[in-house]
Design a protein around this motif. Structure first.
Motif, PDB file in Angstrom:
ATOM      1  N   GLN A 248      12.250  -5.598 -16.083  1.00  0.00           N
ATOM      2  CA  GLN A 248      12.249  -5.893 -14.733  1.00  0.00           C
ATOM      3  C   GLN A 248      10.780  -6.846 -14.501  1.00  0.00           C
ATOM      4  OE1 GLN A 248      13.010  -2.937 -11.745  1.00  0.00           O
ATOM      5  NE2 GLN A 248      11.923  -4.239  -9.959  1.00  0.00           N
ATOM      6  N   ILE A 249       9.906  -6.462 -15.426  1.00  0.00           N
ATOM      7  CA  ILE A 249       8.607  -7.333 -15.123  1.00  0.00           C
ATOM      8  C   ILE A 249       9.028  -8.863 -15.343  1.00  0.00           C
ATOM      9  CG2 ILE A 249       6.347  -7.775 -15.942  1.00  0.00           C
ATOM     10  CD1 ILE A 249       6.065  -4.684 -16.132  1.00  0.00           C
ATOM     11  N   ARG A 250       9.568  -9.187 -16.646  1.00  0.00           N
ATOM     12  CA  ARG A 250       9.796 -10.489 -17.011  1.00  0.00           C
ATOM     13  C   ARG A 250      10.608 -11.200 -16.072  1.00  0.00           C
ATOM     14  NH1 ARG A 250      10.600  -8.388 -23.201  1.00  0.00           N
ATOM     15  NH2 ARG A 250       8.753  -9.355 -24.111  1.00  0.00           N
ATOM     16  N   HIS A 251      11.863 -10.386 -15.524  1.00  0.00           N
ATOM     17  CA  HIS A 251      12.719 -11.107 -14.418  1.00  0.00           C
ATOM     18  C   HIS A 251      11.829 -11.541 -13.137  1.00  0.00           C
ATOM     19  CE1 HIS A 251      15.122 -10.676 -11.024  1.00  0.00           C
ATOM     20  NE2 HIS A 251      16.137 -11.333 -11.568  1.00  0.00           N
ATOM     21  N   ASP A 252      10.911 -10.719 -12.834  1.00  0.00           N
ATOM     22  CA  ASP A 252      10.104 -11.089 -11.532  1.00  0.00           C
ATOM     23  C   ASP A 252       9.150 -12.107 -12.224  1.00  0.00           C
ATOM     24  OD1 ASP A 252      11.474  -9.011 -10.272  1.00  0.00           O
ATOM     25  OD2 ASP A 252      10.150  -7.612 -10.312  1.00  0.00           O
ATOM     26  N   VAL A 253       8.370 -12.128 -13.086  1.00  0.00           N
ATOM     27  CA  VAL A 253       7.458 -13.164 -13.523  1.00  0.00           C
ATOM     28  C   VAL A 253       8.366 -14.453 -13.516  1.00  0.00           C
ATOM     29  CG1 VAL A 253       6.319 -14.078 -15.527  1.00  0.00           C
ATOM     30  CG2 VAL A 253       5.897 -11.809 -14.847  1.00  0.00           C
ATOM     31  N   SER A 254       9.479 -14.519 -14.191  1.00  0.00           N
ATOM     32  CA  SER A 254      10.306 -15.714 -14.224  1.00  0.00           C
ATOM     33  C   SER A 254      10.267 -16.297 -12.761  1.00  0.00           C
ATOM     34  CB  SER A 254      11.463 -15.594 -14.886  1.00  0.00           C
ATOM     35  OG  SER A 254      12.682 -14.777 -14.015  1.00  0.00           O
ATOM     36  N   LYS A 255      10.524 -15.513 -11.716  1.00  0.00           N
ATOM     37  CA  LYS A 255      10.670 -15.982 -10.344  1.00  0.00           C
ATOM     38  C   LYS A 255       9.311 -16.376  -9.702  1.00  0.00           C
ATOM     39  CE  LYS A 255      12.452 -12.527  -8.572  1.00  0.00           C
ATOM     40  NZ  LYS A 255      13.171 -11.542  -7.742  1.00  0.00           N
ATOM     41  N   GLY A 256       8.083 -15.904 -10.296  1.00  0.00           N
ATOM     42  CA  GLY A 256       6.761 -16.416 -10.005  1.00  0.00           C
ATOM     43  C   GLY A 256       6.208 -15.062  -9.216  1.00  0.00           C
ATOM     44  N   PHE A 257       4.798 -14.896  -9.460  1.00  0.00           N
ATOM     45  CA  PHE A 257       4.129 -13.870  -8.996  1.00  0.00           C
ATOM     46  C   PHE A 257       3.161 -14.404  -8.025  1.00  0.00           C
ATOM     47  CE2 PHE A 257       4.355 -10.105 -12.160  1.00  0.00           C
ATOM     48  CZ  PHE A 257       5.267  -9.500 -11.465  1.00  0.00           C
ATOM     49  N   ALA A 258       2.834 -13.690  -6.833  1.00  0.00           N
ATOM     50  CA  ALA A 258       1.693 -14.504  -5.864  1.00  0.00           C
ATOM     51  C   ALA A 258       0.554 -14.431  -6.419  1.00  0.00           C
ATOM     52  CB  ALA A 258       1.987 -13.235  -4.680  1.00  0.00           C
ATOM     53  N   THR A 259      -0.065 -15.435  -6.202  1.00  0.00           N
ATOM     54  CA  THR A 259      -1.602 -15.653  -7.000  1.00  0.00           C
ATOM     55  C   THR A 259      -2.617 -15.489  -5.811  1.00  0.00           C
ATOM     56  OG1 THR A 259      -1.262 -17.995  -6.312  1.00  0.00           O
ATOM     57  CG2 THR A 259      -0.801 -17.564  -8.340  1.00  0.00           C
ATOM     58  N   ALA A 260      -2.275 -15.334  -4.419  1.00  0.00           N
ATOM     59  CA  ALA A 260      -3.293 -15.211  -3.387  1.00  0.00           C
ATOM     60  C   ALA A 260      -3.586 -13.644  -3.651  1.00  0.00           C
ATOM     61  CB  ALA A 260      -2.619 -15.542  -2.263  1.00  0.00           C
ATOM     62  N   ARG A 261      -4.671 -13.443  -3.386  1.00  0.00           N
ATOM     63  CA  ARG A 261      -5.318 -11.868  -3.277  1.00  0.00           C
ATOM     64  C   ARG A 261      -5.037 -11.173  -1.973  1.00  0.00           C
ATOM     65  NH1 ARG A 261      -5.933  -9.146  -8.071  1.00  0.00           N
ATOM     66  NH2 ARG A 261      -5.903 -10.600  -9.655  1.00  0.00           N
ATOM     67  N   ALA A 262      -5.116 -10.006  -1.804  1.00  0.00           N
ATOM     68  CA  ALA A 262      -4.800  -9.364  -0.429  1.00  0.00           C
ATOM     69  C   ALA A 262      -6.063  -9.408   0.258  1.00  0.00           C
ATOM     70  CB  ALA A 262      -3.915  -8.285  -0.800  1.00  0.00           C
ATOM     71  N   VAL A 263      -6.169  -8.679   1.352  1.00  0.00           N
ATOM     72  CA  VAL A 263      -7.244  -8.550   1.948  1.00  0.00           C
ATOM     73  C   VAL A 263      -8.341  -7.555   1.189  1.00  0.00           C
ATOM     74  CG1 VAL A 263      -6.420  -8.893   4.301  1.00  0.00           C
ATOM     75  CG2 VAL A 263      -6.240  -6.459   3.296  1.00  0.00           C
ATOM     76  N   PRO A 264      -9.516  -7.750   1.551  1.00  0.00           N
ATOM     77  CA  PRO A 264     -10.446  -6.537   0.664  1.00  0.00           C
ATOM     78  C   PRO A 264      -9.902  -5.093   0.952  1.00  0.00           C
ATOM     79  CG  PRO A 264     -11.643  -8.217   1.735  1.00  0.00           C
ATOM     80  CD  PRO A 264     -10.251  -8.439   2.097  1.00  0.00           C
ATOM     81  N   ARG A 265     -10.145  -4.220  -0.165  1.00  0.00           N
ATOM     82  CA  ARG A 265      -9.591  -2.985  -0.019  1.00  0.00           C
ATOM     83  C   ARG A 265     -10.756  -2.027   1.079  1.00  0.00           C
ATOM     84  NH1 ARG A 265     -11.325  -3.010  -5.312  1.00  0.00           N
ATOM     85  NH2 ARG A 265     -12.955  -1.285  -5.837  1.00  0.00           N
TER      86      ARG A 265
END
Length: 311
Positions: A248-265
């Motif tokens: 599942q990780i490889r499948h999702d990586v092939s589509k692209g992972f978001a690079t933007a960071r979320a709001v500060p925790r």
């Protein structure tokens, strides 16, 4: 003679026509143009390296070993272990995952968080007000969900892609019943936060969905996959478990992972203030409550020995 010659000429013409037709039929088709691979969405990346951080209990230890071997040679992934034997979300005085996950995030860049937890959580839980709740009680479930939510909130705030791995089939039906109860909680919480839940129960069972100690390894050979306790795995088994997650990780990586960071925790004080609202929201979810089950005979040292004090 003339008629015979005419017949021969006609037959030769017919055969030539058939041969030409056959030759035409078997001519190779034009080579199709290769389709361009789909482009990742804007703001995503498909290139590594990705830090894959495994968080969990003793099953997390084994899953890390399996993922490490499955991803070996794939330079996109760097598999890091941050699991803790005998840990869980219940015994926060022993190991507080809600604090430890913040420490991990301070020490590591977590691109992908792989979480597997639950085998040590069949215990009384103490809520924020000091009240004690038995396993499966309404108060137990509310406090447990709150801790799971805080855990995933911190990971998501740091921009991590989370994969919550479901607990596998267990040999003991009574122990397995509680693991299915936990899985339903994890599945619901993951769905509410847009987190992929990776089921493993049927994937590591026999054809009828029952526990089996033996099964095919990654090369299709029949191997011993489960440990003697009916809970953990052999190294071959952990590689099979890891392959389910890696797929599942490889499948999702092939589509692209978001690079933007979320709001500060949020800091811990803010998280505590937000907890009541989260608890109220969680009441709208379907309860994972199941029928009570018998308590199994315990053996000290096993993952299903939740007695206190420790023996």
């Amino acid at each position: 003679m003339t008629a015979f010659c005419a017949a021969m000429v006609f037959a030769g013409t017919l055969l030539a026509a058939v041969g030409a037709a056959e030759a035409k039929f078997y001519l190779p088709m034009p080579r199709p143009e290769r389709a361009e691979p789909p482009k990742p969405a804007p703001g995503t990346r498909t290139e590594g390296p990705f830090n894959v951080v495994v968080l969990g209990d003793s099953l997390g230890d084994g899953l890390w070993a399996g993922l490490y071997r499955v991803f070996q040679g794939d330079e996109r992934f760097n598999v890091i272990k941050h699991s803790k034997v005998a840990s869980g979300f219940v015994r926060s005085e022993y190991y507080d995952w809600n604090k430890e996950v913040r420490r991990v995030l301070d020490e590591e860049r977590v691109d992908i968080a792989v979480v597997i937890m639950g085998t040590n959580d069949r215990q009384v839980i103490v809520d924020q007000k000091g009240a004690r709740h038995a396993l499966r009680a309404k108060g137990w479930e509310a406090e447990y969900r709150r801790r799971v939510q805080r855990f995933t909130d911190d990971l998501q705030a740091a921009g991590a892609q989370i994969y919550w791995v479901g607990l596998p089939v267990m040999r003991s039906e009574r122990f397995g019943g509680d693991m299915q109860y936990f899985n339903e909680i994890y599945r619901q919480e993951a769905a509410s936060q847009g987190i992929p839940f990776v089921p493993t129960w049927n994937q590591l069972a026999d054809g009828q969905g029952n526990y089996t100690a033996y099964g095919p390894d990654l090369r299709g050979r029949e191997r011993l996959l489960r440990a003697d306790d009916g809970i953990h795995f052999t190294l071959a088994g952990y590689q099979v478990l890891g392959s389910v997650v890696a797929e599942q990780i490889r499948h999702d990586v092939s589509k692209g992972f978001a690079t933007a960071r979320a709001v500060p925790r949020p800091n811990e004080a803010q998280a505590e203030e937000e907890a009541p609202a989260k608890e109220e929201a969680s009441e709208t979810l379907k309860s994972a409550q199941a029928a009570p089950i018998e308590v199994p005979e315990l053996r000290p040292g096993r993952a299903d020995d939740w007695s206190w004090p420790l023996r």
